[in-house]
Design an enzyme around this catalytic site. Structure first.
Site, mmCIF file in Angstrom:
data_model
loop_
_atom_site.group_PDB
_atom_site.id
_atom_site.type_symbol
_atom_site.label_atom_id
_atom_site.label_comp_id
_atom_site.label_asym_id
_atom_site.label_seq_id
_atom_site.Cartn_x
_atom_site.Cartn_y
_atom_site.Cartn_z
ATOM 1 N N ASP A 300 -106.142 -25.232 -27.021
ATOM 2 C CA ASP A 300 -107.078 -26.165 -27.312
ATOM 3 C C ASP A 300 -108.495 -25.127 -27.410
ATOM 4 O OD1 ASP A 300 -108.770 -27.993 -28.533
ATOM 5 O OD2 ASP A 300 -108.079 -29.396 -27.488
HETATM 6 C C1 NOJ Z 1 -110.969 -29.508 -29.493
HETATM 7 C C2 NOJ Z 1 -110.071 -30.935 -29.794
HETATM 8 O O1 NOJ Z 1 -109.402 -31.358 -28.701
HETATM 9 C C3 NOJ Z 1 -108.747 -30.526 -30.747
HETATM 10 O O2 NOJ Z 1 -108.177 -31.800 -31.100
HETATM 11 C C4 NOJ Z 1 -109.146 -29.976 -32.026
HETATM 12 O O3 NOJ Z 1 -108.121 -29.699 -32.836
HETATM 13 C C5 NOJ Z 1 -109.842 -28.542 -31.395
HETATM 14 N N1 NOJ Z 1 -111.017 -28.757 -30.742
HETATM 15 C C6 NOJ Z 1 -110.320 -27.800 -32.637
HETATM 16 O O4 NOJ Z 1 -111.326 -28.380 -33.384
#
Ligand code: NOJ
Length: 796
Positions: A300
């Site tokens: 993430d």
């Molecule tokens: C953080 C989020 O937790 C996740 O769901 C997302 O896909 C990523 N950022 C990318 O934006």
């Protein structure tokens, strides 16, 4: 070929070893390759040929993802992406959208870099790309994999037109605590429903062939157990037994991998003390050795660099831990690109680890056909055409849950409304706010396309519709604070309703209500500011002055229909006691107003069912129907347990009932469904037969469902089981099957469900999925309160 055999070797050994254990242990935890395309010789030969030509830096380049557009997390880097792309050091980009923008970087990578490796463009496509559908929690309320397929197909088409080949969806985290704002992105509290929908999301996006011109690769997130954040606070630690982890939280991810998911996203949270993004037990042992996952894992946003904050080492150490644990790509953290190479050169990280990670990334790129078709042909600008609207409306119609429709003295049930409704006052801060109805994380969706409740009801009622906002969504100063805190803020500024003087607005709304024959109140919470990532709440009521507004309008004595617009189960106890008709409408997307009107006027008979329990009070959270039993159950089955002043030393609250205000699976219709006594095809089955993988189903359970009302309707028939005597205690009820059945008035349908290992198994103390001699109680009905009961015995 030899290499692919070697890849499967550990799995084969494990498989053979477990086969010798005989029927005592089920072998279904060992799966073959998760995605045949990724395992194919054709793809892997091309990968190996390319790998052999790559330098260490080029390999690491494939493991790096940058956001060159807007930021969807803190600390976005600001590097020279053009130069990096030309040097072959950007494997992937996020938040670059549109044919022009993606082609720009792709030309640099494909034409200027030494090995011409294309960039993989990924994006958060959460509930539609440009056509905004209802939020995922609402989609789960449809209990309809076909609705999810409509959303994913349309999203994939639109994403591809924008150069996006990879979506950061679906989120399949089990969410049992609505304080956690990301419950909106989930399918709710239940592993069975969550798994069924996880499969639909994956196959809808990927279509069993990543190379199709309208397929996109998924990234299943957030692996693992991110939804169990302690106290519902986003990014917080999670801590649970391995049995709960596997039996509840891992199930939907396992289903998604089984459906061929090409990538997974490692989560931010720690799990039982080890941050998941550095956790080989989760990312390698379970994901690869047990589930046979062949794709790659992306972290993430910044999750690798954040391992430093988890206090498990400095930058080089955490990067090493992450890549060795199984995180193949570093999203936006810029750690792999800066600290891995030196460690490989000094032999701290084996070169084979980088090779394997690069191999996994390239495998997905080849399977997507990215090398053969790296560019995107520009298409005309997006428009919300009537065809797209039909899709969005049809899906939204299936997601609205009718919670309550009690008769009002002298009037009868308020819903559906009739043409004779008279003057209708539409009141509430969410009744005419396009941005808010779009829902949280609506990505490329635009508020201007949203049909509001006010517009849709005006289409039907003309000047018989009166309107007042009633109050703001939030007190003024909170609006300011939240606007600044919200990463989505920029997009929402300008769409927000003007700040109101709440007392004056309430007085005006009350005056309007008095002039009308019926009131439709549209209340909830701000999707733009209070839902989704980093949007946990410690209270779950209507925000701002909405509760005051509700009570003031209710005091007029006018009949009220309450439409709740929120991306989480709110605490609506007062409303449930005082308001006769309540519709849970979530955030319905571009066709919000039309969908709500379709249900209010009865053009569509509501069929949705709650995917998450609605609490009586926030202190009950986490609240879910599939609780474990206690030694002091106040009233037997916990799902029915009322507050009982007669028994003090019981597992209960002194101030509210244990049960949900509206339980999982709940949802009314304008018709009535009746169930006969269910029957099982065999009263008892030998345990050996259940454990034998040759038998998928050992018995069936069936019931007749009748539409006893006067209008056609769709019922979601739900199957619940309780294992009454296992070596590890089992939940008081668990969903193990469901079917959407549409019945004409008076029509009866026999509905049958299979019972086999998949429905009956649980994890024993040795962490093996198994079945033991026991009796299963079985219920069939229209919610988790189902009462039509039978049983199945499993004997020695
Ligand atoms: C953080 C989020 O937790 C996740 O769901 C997302 O896909 C990523 N950022 C990318 O934006």
């Amino acid at each position: 070929m030899t290499r692919s055999l070697l890849r499967f070797a550990p799995r084969l050994v494990l498989f053979v070893a477990l086969s010798f254990l005989g029927p005592l242990v089920a072998i279904s935890q060992i799966q073959p390759a998760s995605n045949p395309q990724l395992a194919s010789k054709q793809v892997n030969d091309r990968v190996e040929a390319l790998l052999q030509q790559m330098t260490l830096d080029e390999k690491i380049g494939q493991l790096v993802q940058f956001s060159a557009g807007y930021a969807t997390g803190p600390g976005a880097s600001n590097l020279k992406y053009d130069e990096l792309a030309e040097r072959g050091q950007v494997g992937s980009m996020i938040n670059v959208v549109g044919a022009e923008a993606t082609n720009h970087y792709q030309h640099l990578a494909v034409e200027k870099s030494r090995l011409h490796i294309p960039i993989l463009f990924g994006l958060d496509v959460i509930h539609g790309h440009r056509t905004t559908f209802p939020v995922p929690l609402a989609l789960a309320a449809s209990w309809d994999p076909a609705a999810v397929e409509t959303v994913t197909r349309q999203s994939a088409l639109e994403a591809r037109a924008d150069g996006v080949r990879w979506v950061f969806s679906p989120m399949v985290d089990i969410a049992r605590d609505p304080r956690w704002g990301r419950i909106i992105e989930s399918s709710g509290e239940d592993p069975y429903l969550g798994s069924a929908l996880a499969r639909a999301w994956v196959t809808g996006y990927q279509q069993d062939d990543l190379s199709k011109p309208d397929s996109v690769a998924v990234s299943v997130k957030h692996f693992a157990a991110y939804g169990a954040a302690i106290a519902g606070r986003d990014y917080n630690a999670t801590d649970m037994s391995e049995i709960t982890l596997r039996q509840v939280y891992l199930e939907p991810y396992r289903a998604a991998v089984g459906a061929g998911a090409a990538t997974m996203m490692s989560s931010f949270n720690s799990l039982n003390g080890i941050p998941v993004s550095a956790n080989p037990f989760i990312l390698t042992k379970i994901l690869r050795d047990e589930w046979g996952f062949d794709g790659f894992v992306v972290s993430d946003w910044g999750a690798v660099a954040e391992l430093i904050n988890h206090s498990i080492g400095d930058g080089p150490t955490v990067a090493r831990k992450a890549i060795e644990a199984g995180v193949d790509m570093d999203m936006e953290g810029n750690l792999y690109g800066t600290v891995i190479a030196a460690q490989v050169r000094s032999s701290k990280i084996p070169a084979s680890v980088v090779d394997e990670a690069a191999r996994r990334v390239l495998r997905v790129k080849f399977a997507l056909g990215l090398f053969d078709h790296p560019y995107t042909t520009p298409t005309p600008a997006y428009d919300a055409t009537p065809e797209r609207r039909v899709l969005a409306r049809k899906v939204a119609d299936e997601t609205l849950v009718l919670l309550k429709n009690d008769p009002v003295a002298g009037v009868g049930a308020l819903l559906p409304l009739t043409a004779k409704a008279g003057k209708v006052a539409l009141i509430g801060p969410l009744a005419d706010n396009q941005r808010e109805l779009l829902g949280a994380w609506s990505g490329q969706g635009e508020a201007k396309y949203v049909v509001t409740l006010r517009q849709a009801l005006t289409e039907r009622l003309g000047d018989k519709l009166l309107y007042a906002p009633g109050c703001g969504l939030l007190p003024g100063e909170d609006n300011q604070v939240l606007q600044e805190a919200s990463f989505n803020g920029a997009a929402a500024v300008g769409h927000h309703a003007p700040l109101l003087d709440d007392s004056q607005a309430i007085a005006e709304a009350v005056a309007l209500a008095k002039k009308s024959d019926l009131v439709v109140l549209a209340l909830g919470e701000s999707s733009a500011w209070m839902e989704g990532e980093a949007s946990s709440r410690a209270t779950l009521g209507f925000t701002g002055a909405q509760q005051q507004l509700l009570q003031a309008v209710s005091a007029t004595g006018k009949p009220i229909v309450l439409v709740v617009l929120a991306g989480r189960p709110l605490e609506i106890s007062w409303a449930a006691q005082h308001i006769p008709a309540i519709l849970e409408a979530w955030s319905p997307g571009v066709e919000a107003g039309h969908a709500v009107a379709d249900i209010l006027f009865g053009d569509v008979n509501p069929s949705a069912k709650l995917p998450a329990s609605l609490p009586r009070a926030v202190g009950q959270e986490p609240l879910y129907y599939a609780q474990l039993p206690t030694g002091r159950p106040a009233h037997g089955d916990l799902s029915h347990m009322p507050r009982d002043a007669g028994e003090k030393f019981m597992s209960r609250y002194m101030d509210v009932d244990n049960s949900a205000l509206y339980p999982f699976g709940w949802g009314l219709s304008y018709t009535r469904f009746t169930y006969t006594q269910p029957t099982v095809s065999r009263a008892q089955v030998p345990v050996g037969e259940v454990l034998d993988p040759a038998h998928k189903s050992v018995a069936t359970v069936g019931v007749d469902v009748k539409n006893s009302g006067s209008v056609a309707g769709t019922e979601v028939v739900q199957l619940y089981l309780r294992n009454t005597a296992a070596s590890v205690e089992q939940p008081v009820r668990e969903l193990k099957g469901f079917a959407r059945v549409t019945l004409a008035p008076g029509e009866t349908r026999h509905v049958e469900f299979p019972l086999g290992f998949d429905q009956l198994n649980f994890y024993n103390a040795d962490i093996h999925r198994t079945v033991e001699p026991t009796t299963y109680k079985i219920w069939l009905g229209g919610s988790s309160l189902a009462t039509a009961e039978t049983a199945l015995k499993v004997v020695e």
